[in-house]
Design a protein around this motif. Structure first.
Motif: not given
Ligand code: IMP
Length: 191
Positions: A158-178
């Motif tokens: 239960n943590r906020f995660v980013v990458g692989y489409g998931l963003d924080y403030a519209q950033r990090y979606r392009n990371l190939p990992f989570v």
């Protein structure tokens, strides 16, 4: 040598990688095979929830070997960048009529479940032949409403995660990992 942007973000802002791109590729291929098996002879429409699910959906459809159609619904949920309020607004509706079709919702992450609860209710009222959900990630112990998933990629803490489409403030979606973000990223944004 030019720095790769993903490596630069990884080095700067990522605390921990939870799902590597190799793990993701393997799991998405398994899901694609399963969906192809379960939906053969069905009239299936994959409904991607924008914006977060676009990366997962793009990879998933290329692992599906039966004919499928895709459509998208864009929603915005009110709340801060890292929490959901449960109040959902449709920004872009589906282009196609789903009545009588076998609909599979493709979601990036299930957190409280409030977004999917709203969507299931909304799409059910359009009388599809079937309505199921495939979520790439589910957060552990977080759902405040019960959502039944037909397919699930991964369960994460239960943590906020980013990458692989998931963003924080519209950033990090392009990371190939989570992964999770270092605390200073949130502190920086509070200033
Ligand atoms: P829920 O309504 O609480 O289940 O939240 C679902 C939506 O909130 C997802 O479709 C995401 O857009 C967003 N969300 C929830 N948790 C995260 C996260 O850890 N990272 C990025 N987005 C998230």
């Amino acid at each position: 040598m030019k720095a790769n942007i993903a490596e630069k973000v990884l080095a700067d802002d990522i605390e921990k990688v939870l799902l590597s791109s190799e793990d993701i590729k393997r799991r998405v291929a398994e899901l694609g095979r399963q969906i192809s098996e379960d939906y053969k002879d069905k009239d299936v429409v994959l409904v991607g929830i924008l914006r977060g699910a676009f990366v997962f959906l793009a990879d998933l459809i290329r692992e599906i070997s039966i004919p499928v159609e895709t459509d998208f619904i864009a929603i915005s949920s009110y709340g801060s960048s890292s929490t959901t309020s449960g109040v959902v607004r449709i920004l872009k509706d589906l282009d196609e009529d789903i009545e009588g079709r076998d609909v599979l919702i493709i979601e990036d992450i299930l957190d409280t479940g409030l977004t999917l609860k709203y969507l299931v209710k909304n799409l059910s009222s359009r009388r599809p032949a079937s309505l199921e959900i495939c979520s790439f990630i589910v957060k552990e112990c977080k759902q405040s409403v019960a959502i039944s998933l037909k397919y699930l990629g991964y369960t994460v803490p239960n943590r906020f995660v980013v990458g692989y489409g998931l963003d924080y403030a519209q950033r990090y979606r392009n990371l190939p990992f989570v992964g999770t973000l270092k605390p200073y990223v949130y502190e920086r944004d509070e200033i």
